[in-house]
Design an enzyme around this catalytic site. Structure first.
Site, mmCIF file in Angstrom:
data_model
loop_
_atom_site.group_PDB
_atom_site.id
_atom_site.type_symbol
_atom_site.label_atom_id
_atom_site.label_comp_id
_atom_site.label_asym_id
_atom_site.label_seq_id
_atom_site.Cartn_x
_atom_site.Cartn_y
_atom_site.Cartn_z
ATOM 1 C CG HIS A 40 -2.138 -0.865 1.008
ATOM 2 N ND1 HIS A 40 -3.419 -0.443 1.282
ATOM 3 C CD2 HIS A 40 -2.258 -2.142 0.540
ATOM 4 C CE1 HIS A 40 -4.273 -1.411 1.000
ATOM 5 N NE2 HIS A 40 -3.584 -2.462 0.556
ATOM 6 C CG HIS A 169 -5.293 -11.362 -2.528
ATOM 7 N ND1 HIS A 169 -6.351 -11.033 -3.348
ATOM 8 C CD2 HIS A 169 -4.919 -10.201 -1.928
ATOM 9 C CE1 HIS A 169 -6.600 -9.732 -3.249
ATOM 10 N NE2 HIS A 169 -5.739 -9.212 -2.406
ATOM 11 C CD1 TRP A 185 -8.433 -14.326 -1.388
ATOM 12 C CD2 TRP A 185 -7.306 -13.435 0.333
ATOM 13 N NE1 TRP A 185 -8.663 -12.973 -1.398
ATOM 14 C CE2 TRP A 185 -7.983 -12.395 -0.356
ATOM 15 C CE3 TRP A 185 -6.539 -13.101 1.451
ATOM 16 C CZ2 TRP A 185 -7.913 -11.055 0.031
ATOM 17 C CZ3 TRP A 185 -6.466 -11.769 1.848
ATOM 18 C CH2 TRP A 185 -7.149 -10.764 1.146
#
Length: 315
Positions: A40, A169, A185
């Site tokens: 991020h 993920h 996930w």
């Protein structure tokens, strides 16, 4: 938290690995959230606006610190803060990205290319002045293929790189209070592998977002999902290249290896004045290269650690 010798990044990586052990946090590990922090901090770069990216550690200040897309990342920042305080010679921007690549490696993933030299904004005002508005640039898990291409295309990533990066993920889990989705996930969310891609294909799925499902519904994305599900080595190679590219976004290095004020330099059409590179008979403690001979991912340059002796690593 231990203080290590200035410029000893390998020792710093060992300290980061110790930080990863967090019995009271998700699945007992801070590894996934450290990867998300590096992601991020870098993933708001824009080739059009020439701003954003990993340089500056803008998430320490509003508006990035309160961006809903960054919800929960205060945990990662707080985990690293004692280490940064004990080793003030490294910038937050370098530590965040180093922590991300270290966590990936420690959780069984590939070695990611990483170079130091990122600088920190000293204040919210400096961040706003040099970084500008980088809000609404991170992926929204509730959207589809067009959104994914828009987000990643803004940073210069291809369809293949988009799918490779989505393999992150495999780590961590969603939280309903942060994203509106909940759960991991994969079966082992603290082990880096290609299991995410295997679960995307027909079979048992624990939890997938609309953006995940877009990878198998889109005719350009799906072949890469199938390739990575069948070949973990290929996935690791492509992920390492794509993630290494991601954490270099916005890091416009000068000839000392330090990041420049990328937006201002782009607006003026010229590099900013910098301290002269170190003498040619000195050896870089990061790469082992002599003087200005070390080459960097974002362009040629000298050793940023030695240049740090002659300048303050602040924007």
């Amino acid at each position: 938290m231990a203080s290590v010798k200035e410029g000893d990044y390998q020792a710093l990586k060992e300290e980061i690995k110790k930080i990863m052990k967090q019995p009271g946090y998700d699945d007992g590990s801070a590894g996934p959230v450290l990867v998300r922090l590096a992601w991020h901090a870098s993933g708001n770069f824009s080739l059009v606006e020439h701003n954003g990216g990993s340089n500056g550690a803008g998430m320490r200040f509003p508006p990035e610190s309160v961006d809903p897309a960054n919800a929960g990342l205060h945990y990662a920042i707080s985990f690293l803060l004692p280490l940064q305080s004990a080793n003030s010679w490294i910038s937050h921007a370098d530590l965040w990205t180093l922590a991300g690549v270290t966590a990936i490696e420690a959780m069984g993933g590939p070695q990611i290319p990483w170079e130091p030299g990122r600088l920190d904004y000293e204040s919210e005002q400096a961040a706003v002045e040099h970084r500008g508005d980088v809000s609404n640039r991170l992926p929204d898990g509730a959207l589809g293929a067009a959104h994914i291409r828009d987000v990643f295309g803004r940073m210069g990533f291809s369809d293949q790189e988009i799918v490779a990066l989505s393999g992150a993920h495999n780590l961590g889990r969603c939280h309903a209070d942060r994203s509106g989705f909940d759960g991991p996930w994969v079966v082992n969310p603290t082990r880096f592998s290609n299991q995410y891609f295997k679960l995307l294909l027909p079979g048992t799925r624990l939890m997938m977002l609309p953006t995940d499902m877009a990878l198998i519904e889109d005719p350009s994305f799906r072949p890469w999902v199938e390739k990575y599900a069948a070949d973990q080595n290929l996935f690791f190679k492509d992920f390492a290249n794509a993630f290494g590219k991601l954490i270099e976004l916005g890091v416009d290095r000068d000839d000392t290896g330090f990041a420049r004020l990328a937006k201002k330099a782009a607006e003026e059409g010229k590099p900013l004045d910098k301290t002269a590179p170190p003498a040619g008979d000195e050896t870089c403690p990061v790469s082992g290269a002599v003087g200005g001979g070390v080459q960097r991912a974002a362009g040629g340059g000298g050793c940023p650690f030695m240049a740090m002796q002659n300048r303050e690593a602040k924007l």
